[in-house]
Motif scaffolding. Structure first.
Motif, PDB file in Angstrom:
ATOM      1  N   ARG A 135      17.187  24.632  23.485  1.00  0.00           N
ATOM      2  CA  ARG A 135      15.810  24.203  23.862  1.00  0.00           C
ATOM      3  C   ARG A 135      15.646  24.804  25.453  1.00  0.00           C
ATOM      4  O   ARG A 135      14.602  25.332  25.896  1.00  0.00           O
ATOM      5  CB  ARG A 135      15.886  22.698  24.020  1.00  0.00           C
ATOM      6  CG  ARG A 135      15.718  22.086  22.842  1.00  0.00           C
ATOM      7  CD  ARG A 135      15.280  20.609  22.809  1.00  0.00           C
ATOM      8  NE  ARG A 135      16.255  19.751  23.804  1.00  0.00           N
ATOM      9  CZ  ARG A 135      17.386  19.229  23.255  1.00  0.00           C
ATOM     10  NH1 ARG A 135      17.764  19.486  22.164  1.00  0.00           N
ATOM     11  NH2 ARG A 135      18.146  18.538  24.095  1.00  0.00           N
ATOM     12  N   ALA A 136      16.956  24.623  26.180  1.00  0.00           N
ATOM     13  CA  ALA A 136      16.629  25.350  27.626  1.00  0.00           C
ATOM     14  C   ALA A 136      16.400  26.730  27.713  1.00  0.00           C
ATOM     15  O   ALA A 136      15.315  27.228  28.345  1.00  0.00           O
ATOM     16  CB  ALA A 136      17.905  25.059  28.505  1.00  0.00           C
ATOM     17  N   ASP A 137      16.901  27.579  26.506  1.00  0.00           N
ATOM     18  CA  ASP A 137      16.666  29.066  26.463  1.00  0.00           C
ATOM     19  C   ASP A 137      15.370  29.094  26.239  1.00  0.00           C
ATOM     20  O   ASP A 137      14.293  30.130  26.656  1.00  0.00           O
ATOM     21  CB  ASP A 137      17.606  29.514  25.450  1.00  0.00           C
ATOM     22  CG  ASP A 137      19.032  29.531  25.897  1.00  0.00           C
ATOM     23  OD1 ASP A 137      19.247  29.324  27.035  1.00  0.00           O
ATOM     24  OD2 ASP A 137      19.931  30.213  24.939  1.00  0.00           O
ATOM     25  N   ALA A 138      14.673  28.442  25.201  1.00  0.00           N
ATOM     26  CA  ALA A 138      13.270  28.597  24.730  1.00  0.00           C
ATOM     27  C   ALA A 138      12.399  28.207  25.762  1.00  0.00           C
ATOM     28  O   ALA A 138      11.662  29.120  26.006  1.00  0.00           O
ATOM     29  CB  ALA A 138      13.074  27.474  23.592  1.00  0.00           C
ATOM     30  N   VAL A 139      12.702  27.193  26.863  1.00  0.00           N
ATOM     31  CA  VAL A 139      11.572  26.986  27.567  1.00  0.00           C
ATOM     32  C   VAL A 139      11.835  27.958  28.985  1.00  0.00           C
ATOM     33  O   VAL A 139      10.488  28.497  29.365  1.00  0.00           O
ATOM     34  CB  VAL A 139      12.039  25.580  28.506  1.00  0.00           C
ATOM     35  CG1 VAL A 139      11.432  25.478  29.736  1.00  0.00           C
ATOM     36  CG2 VAL A 139      11.915  24.385  27.289  1.00  0.00           C
ATOM     37  N   LEU A 140      12.908  28.319  29.321  1.00  0.00           N
ATOM     38  CA  LEU A 140      12.866  29.482  30.207  1.00  0.00           C
ATOM     39  C   LEU A 140      12.293  30.750  29.710  1.00  0.00           C
ATOM     40  O   LEU A 140      11.534  31.417  30.465  1.00  0.00           O
ATOM     41  CB  LEU A 140      14.509  29.604  30.634  1.00  0.00           C
ATOM     42  CG  LEU A 140      14.935  28.704  31.390  1.00  0.00           C
ATOM     43  CD1 LEU A 140      16.572  28.572  31.448  1.00  0.00           C
ATOM     44  CD2 LEU A 140      14.432  28.435  32.834  1.00  0.00           C
ATOM     45  N   THR A 141      12.630  31.159  28.473  1.00  0.00           N
ATOM     46  CA  THR A 141      12.070  32.358  28.015  1.00  0.00           C
ATOM     47  C   THR A 141      10.639  32.286  28.057  1.00  0.00           C
ATOM     48  O   THR A 141       9.845  33.186  28.280  1.00  0.00           O
ATOM     49  CB  THR A 141      12.797  32.627  26.539  1.00  0.00           C
ATOM     50  OG1 THR A 141      13.902  32.718  26.704  1.00  0.00           O
ATOM     51  CG2 THR A 141      11.932  34.087  26.067  1.00  0.00           C
TER      52      THR A 141
END
Length: 127
Positions: free
Chosen positions: A93-99
């Protein structure tokens, strides 16, 4: 008891993180440590370059469920399986938000060679 043990668990300055930071520092690369890159996520990057919108996570093999060397404890296996699966889901989830917000996200496992990790980070920084 478990809560107290979790609270004692270090969040930064692991041996692998220090090894990678030493190699980057020796190359003249400067960075921010243990920083939230943006307010939209609670994730704290191990190494962050806000101006370049690059965040690096140096994940522990046990806590983040490394597919090659992560393992489940024998005691209370179901609880640990759920806990580690939740950690992995939170990472995605963090990867998706940051990307989505335009950040480049790099993730490395603690078993990876610090020299190779530093080389990959320098390549991402264009050095």
């Amino acid at each position: 008891m478990v809560r107290a043990r979790f609270r004692r668990q270090g969040r930064r300055d692991t041996a692998h993180e220090l090894a990678v930071r030493r190699r980057l520092h020796a190359r003249g690369v400067r960075y921010r440590v243990d920083v939230r890159p943006c307010p939209q996520t609670r994730a704290r990057g191990d190494l962050v370059w806000k101006g370049r919108r690059l965040v690096v996570f140096l994940d522990g093999c046990f806590w983040h469920g490394c597919p090659s060397c992560g393992h489940l404890p024998r005691a209370n296996r179901a609880w640990w399986a759920a806990k580690l699966a939740a950690n992995t889901a939170r990472d995605r989830r963090a990867d998706a938000v940051l990307t989505t917000l335009g950040w480049r996200v790099l993730r490395f496992w603690e078993h990876e060679d610090p020299e190779d990790v530093a080389e990959a980070i320098c390549a991402a920084l264009g050095r």
